[in-house]
Design a protein around this motif. Structure first.
Motif, PDB file in Angstrom:
ATOM      1  N   LYS A 329      35.750  36.634  33.315  1.00 13.32           N
ATOM      2  CA  LYS A 329      35.887  35.265  33.797  1.00 13.32           C
ATOM      3  C   LYS A 329      36.040  35.325  35.311  1.00 13.32           C
ATOM      4  CE  LYS A 329      38.169  30.859  33.016  1.00 13.32           C
ATOM      5  NZ  LYS A 329      39.160  30.107  32.199  1.00 13.32           N
ATOM      6  N   VAL A 330      35.036  34.868  36.025  1.00 12.93           N
ATOM      7  CA  VAL A 330      35.013  34.996  37.476  1.00 12.93           C
ATOM      8  C   VAL A 330      35.874  33.909  38.115  1.00 12.93           C
ATOM      9  CG1 VAL A 330      33.575  35.055  39.540  1.00 12.93           C
ATOM     10  CG2 VAL A 330      32.721  36.014  37.384  1.00 12.93           C
ATOM     11  N   LYS A 331      36.900  34.348  38.848  1.00 11.95           N
ATOM     12  CA  LYS A 331      37.787  33.415  39.555  1.00 11.95           C
ATOM     13  C   LYS A 331      37.737  33.623  41.060  1.00 11.95           C
ATOM     14  CE  LYS A 331      41.062  33.130  35.685  1.00 11.95           C
ATOM     15  NZ  LYS A 331      42.468  33.363  35.243  1.00 11.95           N
ATOM     16  N   GLY A 332      37.384  34.839  41.490  1.00 12.42           N
ATOM     17  CA  GLY A 332      37.362  35.141  42.916  1.00 12.42           C
ATOM     18  C   GLY A 332      35.968  35.030  43.503  1.00 12.42           C
ATOM     19  N   ASN A 333      35.839  35.485  44.751  1.00  6.08           N
ATOM     20  CA  ASN A 333      34.543  35.429  45.433  1.00  6.08           C
ATOM     21  C   ASN A 333      34.060  36.816  45.850  1.00  6.08           C
ATOM     22  OD1 ASN A 333      36.279  36.021  47.499  1.00  6.08           O
ATOM     23  ND2 ASN A 333      35.941  34.134  48.653  1.00  6.08           N
ATOM     24  N   GLY A 334      34.563  37.852  45.157  1.00  4.22           N
ATOM     25  CA  GLY A 334      34.172  39.216  45.485  1.00  4.22           C
ATOM     26  C   GLY A 334      32.859  39.614  44.840  1.00  4.22           C
ATOM     27  N   LYS A 335      32.601  40.914  44.868  1.00  2.00           N
ATOM     28  CA  LYS A 335      31.348  41.465  44.356  1.00  2.00           C
ATOM     29  C   LYS A 335      31.673  42.510  43.299  1.00  2.00           C
ATOM     30  CE  LYS A 335      27.195  43.890  46.052  1.00  2.00           C
ATOM     31  NZ  LYS A 335      26.542  44.454  47.266  1.00  2.00           N
ATOM     32  N   GLY A 336      30.944  42.465  42.179  1.00  2.00           N
ATOM     33  CA  GLY A 336      31.201  43.446  41.129  1.00  2.00           C
ATOM     34  C   GLY A 336      30.472  43.099  39.853  1.00  2.00           C
ATOM     35  N   GLY A 337      30.882  43.737  38.768  1.00  2.00           N
ATOM     36  CA  GLY A 337      30.279  43.513  37.464  1.00  2.00           C
ATOM     37  C   GLY A 337      31.254  43.939  36.386  1.00  2.00           C
ATOM     38  N   ARG A 338      30.912  43.657  35.126  1.00  2.00           N
ATOM     39  CA  ARG A 338      31.859  43.903  34.040  1.00  2.00           C
ATOM     40  C   ARG A 338      32.193  45.387  33.885  1.00  2.00           C
ATOM     41  NH1 ARG A 338      27.004  42.171  31.389  1.00  2.00           N
ATOM     42  NH2 ARG A 338      25.966  43.898  30.334  1.00  2.00           N
ATOM     43  N   ASN A 339      31.217  46.278  34.096  1.00  2.00           N
ATOM     44  CA  ASN A 339      31.492  47.707  33.963  1.00  2.00           C
ATOM     45  C   ASN A 339      32.385  48.228  35.084  1.00  2.00           C
ATOM     46  OD1 ASN A 339      29.830  48.780  31.590  1.00  2.00           O
ATOM     47  ND2 ASN A 339      28.331  47.524  32.685  1.00  2.00           N
ATOM     48  N   GLN A 340      32.188  47.716  36.280  1.00  2.00           N
ATOM     49  CA  GLN A 340      33.030  48.116  37.401  1.00  2.00           C
ATOM     50  C   GLN A 340      34.471  47.639  37.191  1.00  2.00           C
ATOM     51  OE1 GLN A 340      30.744  47.208  41.192  1.00  2.00           O
ATOM     52  NE2 GLN A 340      29.151  46.869  39.649  1.00  2.00           N
ATOM     53  N   GLU A 341      34.626  46.407  36.704  1.00  2.00           N
ATOM     54  CA  GLU A 341      35.965  45.890  36.434  1.00  2.00           C
ATOM     55  C   GLU A 341      36.630  46.652  35.288  1.00  2.00           C
ATOM     56  OE1 GLU A 341      37.026  41.904  36.436  1.00  2.00           O
ATOM     57  OE2 GLU A 341      35.901  41.385  38.236  1.00  2.00           O
ATOM     58  N   LEU A 342      35.851  47.007  34.280  1.00  5.02           N
ATOM     59  CA  LEU A 342      36.397  47.762  33.148  1.00  5.02           C
ATOM     60  C   LEU A 342      36.925  49.115  33.609  1.00  5.02           C
ATOM     61  CD1 LEU A 342      36.867  47.870  30.093  1.00  5.02           C
ATOM     62  CD2 LEU A 342      34.530  48.719  29.834  1.00  5.02           C
ATOM     63  N   ALA A 343      36.176  49.788  34.464  1.00  9.20           N
ATOM     64  CA  ALA A 343      36.612  51.093  34.981  1.00  9.20           C
ATOM     65  C   ALA A 343      37.903  50.965  35.781  1.00  9.20           C
ATOM     66  CB  ALA A 343      35.503  51.704  35.838  1.00  9.20           C
ATOM     67  N   ASP A 394      43.593  47.383  48.006  1.00  2.52           N
ATOM     68  CA  ASP A 394      44.569  47.240  46.934  1.00  2.52           C
ATOM     69  C   ASP A 394      43.798  46.959  45.649  1.00  2.52           C
ATOM     70  OD1 ASP A 394      46.342  46.243  45.000  1.00  2.52           O
ATOM     71  OD2 ASP A 394      47.708  45.480  46.527  1.00  2.52           O
ATOM     72  N   PRO A 395      43.809  47.882  44.670  1.00  2.00           N
ATOM     73  CA  PRO A 395      42.982  47.696  43.470  1.00  2.00           C
ATOM     74  C   PRO A 395      43.353  46.456  42.657  1.00  2.00           C
ATOM     75  CG  PRO A 395      44.452  49.570  43.204  1.00  2.00           C
ATOM     76  CD  PRO A 395      44.539  49.166  44.629  1.00  2.00           C
ATOM     77  N   VAL A 396      44.640  46.107  42.632  1.00  6.80           N
ATOM     78  CA  VAL A 396      45.063  44.917  41.888  1.00  6.80           C
ATOM     79  C   VAL A 396      44.504  43.664  42.540  1.00  6.80           C
ATOM     80  CG1 VAL A 396      47.024  43.542  41.136  1.00  6.80           C
ATOM     81  CG2 VAL A 396      47.139  46.041  41.007  1.00  6.80           C
ATOM     82  N   CYS A 397      44.655  43.564  43.869  1.00 10.85           N
ATOM     83  CA  CYS A 397      44.120  42.402  44.592  1.00 10.85           C
ATOM     84  C   CYS A 397      42.594  42.341  44.472  1.00 10.85           C
ATOM     85  CB  CYS A 397      44.528  42.459  46.057  1.00 10.85           C
ATOM     86  SG  CYS A 397      46.294  42.200  46.330  1.00 10.85           S
ATOM     87  N   SER A 398      41.948  43.514  44.494  1.00 13.55           N
ATOM     88  CA  SER A 398      40.491  43.548  44.362  1.00 13.55           C
ATOM     89  C   SER A 398      40.058  42.994  43.008  1.00 13.55           C
ATOM     90  CB  SER A 398      39.975  44.984  44.525  1.00 13.55           C
ATOM     91  OG  SER A 398      40.193  45.448  45.841  1.00 13.55           O
ATOM     92  N   LEU A 399      40.760  43.363  41.945  1.00 13.84           N
ATOM     93  CA  LEU A 399      40.434  42.839  40.618  1.00 13.84           C
ATOM     94  C   LEU A 399      40.641  41.330  40.553  1.00 13.84           C
ATOM     95  CD1 LEU A 399      41.756  45.390  37.974  1.00 13.84           C
ATOM     96  CD2 LEU A 399      39.417  44.609  38.276  1.00 13.84           C
ATOM     97  N   GLU A 400      41.740  40.863  41.126  1.00 11.75           N
ATOM     98  CA  GLU A 400      42.023  39.422  41.104  1.00 11.75           C
ATOM     99  C   GLU A 400      40.946  38.635  41.826  1.00 11.75           C
ATOM    100  OE1 GLU A 400      45.907  39.223  42.785  1.00 11.75           O
ATOM    101  OE2 GLU A 400      46.928  39.660  40.880  1.00 11.75           O
ATOM    102  N   ASN A 401      40.313  39.263  42.827  1.00  7.24           N
ATOM    103  CA  ASN A 401      39.236  38.603  43.581  1.00  7.24           C
ATOM    104  C   ASN A 401      37.862  38.960  43.032  1.00  7.24           C
ATOM    105  OD1 ASN A 401      38.254  36.956  45.708  1.00  7.24           O
ATOM    106  ND2 ASN A 401      37.817  38.775  46.955  1.00  7.24           N
TER     107      ASN A 401
END
Length: 433
Positions: A329-343, A394-401
């Motif tokens: 569920k995309v809430k931030g304005n960063g760059k990524g994908g589901r596999n990157q977030e899963l890792a 910060d990995p937590v902040c990166s995930l939140e974004n």
């Protein structure tokens, strides 16, 4: 935190990537198409003419493999694929469209395919080659619906956290080709559809939104999905009107499916079995974590991490393997994908409950493209979050974004393979020594 040997980590990472590539190779579209068509030579010999249409991320290699079987009787051949996988093919009109968001190329490619299929006559054969990404690429909006409306719909669906089955329950309502409508266009011509599956259970009505499958979609089911994710209110007026006009399920009785054959020739399950086979040869002990990993990335990461901790209790080398498709569920304005977030989720969960072994975790899309990025996914170890922090992320902040891409890039944990020319969803691998 367990100190991990650099040489061991390097070896585990190399082995994880090698296993992932085995899974991708098992979904080789050219080999799968050729193997299926060799068994059906009589079908081609009986056809007066042949119409060849291919769409999806593997459209080019699938069309290339089919050409030796159709030459001599070929009426027309169209292949619609994403820009990254575009390749010229002798005798085939190849068109590039947008994925995951359709563009003008998607409109042009769908129109060309629609025209080609509609030209088929009773004694002809329509050969349809379907692969993952086909639903977004095959963009044929009905009257009154514009490309901008379709883009708004696709954007909303892929960002809201809906799974692929829910997304593909909505898409056919707003298409001239999905939900069995391509079969309708073929009239009484024979239709052979060869399919690379990227969905759970290899449901042909869900893969690419089922253009040659018996339609099961309805306006009420689409509305149910839109309401579930709070999308109805912001839906473009043209799409609301379309839903109101549809009212009930498409008239499936108007489509003759006696002349349609749908065959799944490649799937995530086949690729996962290939990875497990190779992992057993190298690691001996292999856990098959799930037939289809799905749901929110954090929940999926927690389940995989739980299984990995159990697997770590075994002696000797251990592998955990699964496949599927998670949601974000995309809430931030960063760059990524589901596999990157899963890792990243897996690595952060490990800080709370460490695996008592040396390990690496890989999550990658078999198409080589995770979200709107040039990475297939991510490959992390126990030290990944610390590396990110030391290098300013910060990995937590990166995930939140929703900015997993830049965090993984800084720690050297992106999985980069390039476009693979196939797509059978995702593969996850945990390796421990």
């Amino acid at each position: 935190m367990i100190t991990q040997s650099a040489s061991l980590l390097k070896s585990l990472r190399q082995e994880a990537v090698a296993l992932f590539r085995e899974g991708v190779a098992a979904a080789n579209p050219e080999q799968a198409v050729a193997a299926a068509l060799v068994k059906r030579r009589a079908m081609f010999e009986q056809a007066s003419r042949i119409v060849l249409v291919a769409f999806g991320k593997a459209a080019c290699p699938m069309a290339q493999a089919a050409m030796p079987f159709v030459r001599g009787r070929l009426l027309t051949a169209i292949a619609l694929t994403n820009h990254e996988n575009l390749e010229p093919i002798d005798g085939v009109e190849v068109i590039a469209g947008g994925h995951p968001i359709p563009d003008e190329g998607s409109i042009a490619g769908a129109a060309a395919i629609e025209d080609a299929v509609s030209r088929a006559q009773d004694d002809d054969l329509v050969l349809v080659l379907v692969s993952g990404g086909g639903s977004a690429l095959l963009c044929a909006p009905p009257a009154g619906v514009e490309l901008a409306d379709k883009i708004a719909l696709n954007n909303a669906l892929i960002r809201c956290g809906a799974d692929i089955s829910e997304i593909n329950a909505v898409r056919p309502i707003f298409s001239r080709l999905k939900g069995g409508q391509m079969a309708r266009l073929a009239g009484k011509a024979r239709v052979l559809s060869l399919i690379l599956s990227d969905v759970p259970g290899d449901d042909i009505a869900t893969i690419a939104s089922g253009p040659t499958a018996w339609p099961r979609n309805s306006a009420s089911r689409a509305l149910e999905v839109l309401d579930k994710y709070g999308l109805w209110q912001n839906l473009p007026d043209a799409l609301k009107r379309r839903l109101e006009q549809m009212g009930a399920s498409p008239d499936a009785t108007a489509i003759d499916f006696d002349n349609v054959e749908n065959i799944v020739i490649g799937s995530n399950a086949i690729s996962v079995r290939a990875v497990i086979g190779k992992a057993e040869a190298k690691f001996g002990s292999v856990f098959h974590a799930s037939d289809w990993l799905e749901g929110n990335v954090l929940d999926a990461a927690a389940e995989l991490h739980r299984i990995a901790r159990i697997a770590a209790e075994r002696n000797g080398p251990v592998a955990v393997v699964c496949g599927g498709e998670t949601t974000v569920k995309v809430k931030g304005n960063g760059k990524g994908g589901r596999n990157q977030e899963l890792a990243m989720c897996f690595a952060l969960l490990n800080e709370l409950k460490p695996i008592d072994r040396q390990w690496v975790f890989l999550s990658g899309g078999t198409d080589g493209l995770d979200g709107p990025t040039d990475a297939a996914g991510g490959i992390v170890d126990a030290g990944s979050p610390d590396w990110m922090r030391q290098l300013g992320h910060d990995p937590v902040c990166s995930l939140e974004n929703n900015d997993s891409y830049h965090a993984l890039a800084c720690s050297g944990d992106l999985l980069i393979t390039g476009a693979t020319g196939t797509n059978v969803a995702d593969i996850q691998i945990v390796l421990m020594r």
